[in-house]
Design a protein around this motif. Structure first.
Motif, PDB file in Angstrom:
ATOM      1  N   PRO A  64       0.832  -1.205   0.000  1.00 30.64           N
ATOM      2  CA  PRO A  64       0.000   0.000   0.000  1.00 30.64           C
ATOM      3  C   PRO A  64       0.863   1.250   0.000  1.00 30.64           C
ATOM      4  CG  PRO A  64       0.051  -1.006   2.185  1.00 30.64           C
ATOM      5  CD  PRO A  64       0.742  -1.958   1.253  1.00 30.64           C
ATOM      6  N   GLU A  65       0.329   2.305  -0.610  1.00 30.15           N
ATOM      7  CA  GLU A  65       1.049   3.574  -0.616  1.00 30.15           C
ATOM      8  C   GLU A  65       1.206   4.057   0.824  1.00 30.15           C
ATOM      9  OE1 GLU A  65       2.462   5.663  -2.855  1.00 30.15           O
ATOM     10  OE2 GLU A  65       2.264   4.045  -4.321  1.00 30.15           O
ATOM     11  N   PRO A  66       2.429   4.423   1.225  1.00 30.33           N
ATOM     12  CA  PRO A  66       2.611   4.874   2.609  1.00 30.33           C
ATOM     13  C   PRO A  66       1.880   6.194   2.853  1.00 30.33           C
ATOM     14  CG  PRO A  66       4.596   5.278   1.305  1.00 30.33           C
ATOM     15  CD  PRO A  66       3.675   4.468   0.446  1.00 30.33           C
ATOM     16  N   GLU A  67       1.386   6.353   4.067  1.00 33.52           N
ATOM     17  CA  GLU A  67       0.765   7.622   4.443  1.00 33.52           C
ATOM     18  C   GLU A  67       1.830   8.712   4.414  1.00 33.52           C
ATOM     19  OE1 GLU A  67      -2.146   9.325   8.003  1.00 33.52           O
ATOM     20  OE2 GLU A  67      -1.235   7.327   8.134  1.00 33.52           O
ATOM     21  N   ALA A  98       7.001  10.136   3.386  1.00 34.12           N
ATOM     22  CA  ALA A  98       6.263   9.107   4.107  1.00 34.12           C
ATOM     23  C   ALA A  98       6.321   9.386   5.599  1.00 34.12           C
ATOM     24  CB  ALA A  98       6.848   7.731   3.811  1.00 34.12           C
ATOM     25  N   VAL A  99       5.206   9.086   6.274  1.00 33.05           N
ATOM     26  CA  VAL A  99       5.183   9.188   7.733  1.00 33.05           C
ATOM     27  C   VAL A  99       6.314   8.325   8.299  1.00 33.05           C
ATOM     28  CG1 VAL A  99       3.862   8.531   9.787  1.00 33.05           C
ATOM     29  CG2 VAL A  99       2.739   9.740   7.894  1.00 33.05           C
TER      30      VAL A  99
END
Length: 454
Positions: free
Chosen positions: A287-290, A345-346
């Motif tokens: 999944p795309e990172p937050e 990215a977080v």
């Protein structure tokens, strides 16, 4: 996660379904009947590695072969002869010479299915002229054979067999309703259950294996000519649903475990070549990172940075500090990476570089006096920003003083090390050793300063 299917052709032109087993040393071996009706085999040269050429084992056979290991770790191959009896040929140990062919007798309407049961004794199953399943087993490891014993039923395929988690035998066959049925023992040499259906509509014999973790899995060819699989959902537990294994087969399948414990299926494919089919997990796309935005740190004091990074769900990275100052409220950020406003990215680490927030007054020299309350001597160290190293300036006994001259344009850190402090290892960069720490900028025209150690 989803399943992928890898298919590898082993070539040749064959007149029966294959039989396969994982031999001692973790190398797969497969047997099949050629267009000359003789037995042939091919094996991996190394664990999970390349395959040998096909090699002959002779004879004239009228069924699919099956194979197993024997107690000494050699291979054993079984097949039905032109006389209707089951015959076998074996090695006395791993990679050993092959024996001649020997008969196990009987009159059979199917190929055999065999395995090495708990305790090191071979057992072989076949369908009789009465269409019931019969079996014969060794009475001791690598020893003599029993008589043939009946297991009943009316069957329309070769049998398949495996061990279950408690170590008992399980035999599988296709019924007159074209469903797969099985019968089992609850443990080694245990009593046999009745026959129970696993359902479905099948156009081949079943083949089964005990997977790592103690769950049985059975494979058969469906009316669509594709291979399907049904497995126990827990160790020696209930069965899940039939699921598509994949691949197109023109023969009965035979299953084996690979060296890594995964299930592999051998079967003929269109063209009558033997193929090895292996399923593997295909991971879902990550999944795309937050993401978050990097705040502006440049111009702020180092002591203000951590709360800002935490609020943005970022981590503190490396701090480039060549000033010699260790107090964060005296250091100002002059550069950062990633840049302010960047989308990252977080959890990304943010690095930054600092300089002194306020230039110290230039100091020409420093006189250090030791007035230690416990009367202990101290060691004087100076860190020079130009060299980046600590220099020992000597010991200072109680009541003594020492004058240190400073060069212009350099940042100095002066430390008094008290070896008597708890957890002190004598290093000037160990806060447990520092009786005094002070920073200054050298300036030959500056003022002298006196530092007192109490």
């Amino acid at each position: 996660m989803s399943w992928g299917l890898e298919t590898q052709s082993l070539g040749g032109t064959w007149t029966s379904g294959p039989g396969a087993v994982l031999q001692t040393g973790g190398r797969l071996v497969v047997f099949d009947r050629g267009t000359d009706n003789a037995m042939w085999h091919r094996w991996q040269l190394t664990r999970n590695g390349a395959w040998s050429d096909w090699g002959p084992l002779g004879g004239t056979w009228t069924s699919d072969p099956d194979c197993a290991l024997n107690a000494p770790g050699g291979l054993v191959v079984f097949a039905r002869g032109t006389d209707g009896a089951i015959w076998h040929c074996w090695q006395e140990g791993p990679d050993g010479d092959w024996s001649g062919w020997a008969s196990l007798g009987g009159q059979w309407t199917s190929g055999p299915s065999a395995l090495l049961q708990t305790g090191g004794r071979l057992v072989v199953f076949a369908r009789g002229t009465d269409n019931a399943i019969w079996h014969r087993w060794q009475l001791s490891p690598n020893g003599d054979w029993s008589d043939w014993g009946p297991l009943g039923g009316t069957w329309t395929s070769d049998p398949g067999c495996a061990l279950n988690a408690p170590g008992g035998l399980v035999v599988f066959a296709r019924g007159t309703d074209n469903a797969i049925w099985h019968r089992w023992q609850e443990g080694p040499d245990g009593n046999w259950s009745g026959w129970a259906s696993l359902g479905g509509q099948w156009t081949s014999a079943p083949s089964a294996a005990l997977l790592p973790g103690g769950k049985l899995s059975v494979v058969a060819r469906g009316t669509d000519s594709k291979l399907w699989q049904r497995s126990q959902v827990s160790t020696n537990g209930s069965w899940g649903s039939w699921t598509l294994f994949g691949g197109t087969a023109t023969s009965d399948p035979d299953v084996a475990l690979n060296a890594d414990g995964s299930l592999v299926v051998f079967a003929l494919q269109p063209g009558n070549a033997v193929a090895v089919l292996r399923k593997y997990w295909v991971p879902d796309p990550a999944p795309e990172p937050e993401r978050t935005t990097v705040p502006r740190l440049v111009g702020l004091l180092s002591s203000q940075i951590l709360p800002l990074l935490q609020a943005a769900r970022l981590q503190l990275g490396q701090i480039a500090n060549t000033t010699g100052e260790i107090r964060s409220d005296r250091l100002r950020v002059i550069a950062q990476d990633p840049a302010p406003g960047a989308s990252v990215a977080v959890g990304t680490r943010v690095n930054y570089r600092v300089e002194l927030a306020q230039q110290l007054q230039g100091i020409a020299s420093i006189q250090v006096q030791n007035r230690h309350q416990q009367g202990r001597p101290v060691e004087i160290y100076v860190h020079d920003s130009a060299t980046g190293v600590w220099t020992h300036k000597g010991s200072l006994t109680i009541g003594a003083n020492s004058t240190l001259s400073l060069s212009s344009g350099r940042i100095y850190t002066i430390v008094a090390v008290d070896p008597g402090l708890t957890n002190c290892n004598g290093r000037p960069d160990n806060v447990s050793c520092q009786r005094l720490i002070w920073g200054a900028r050298g300036d030959s025209e500056g003022v002298p300063v006196t530092l007192t150690i109490f």
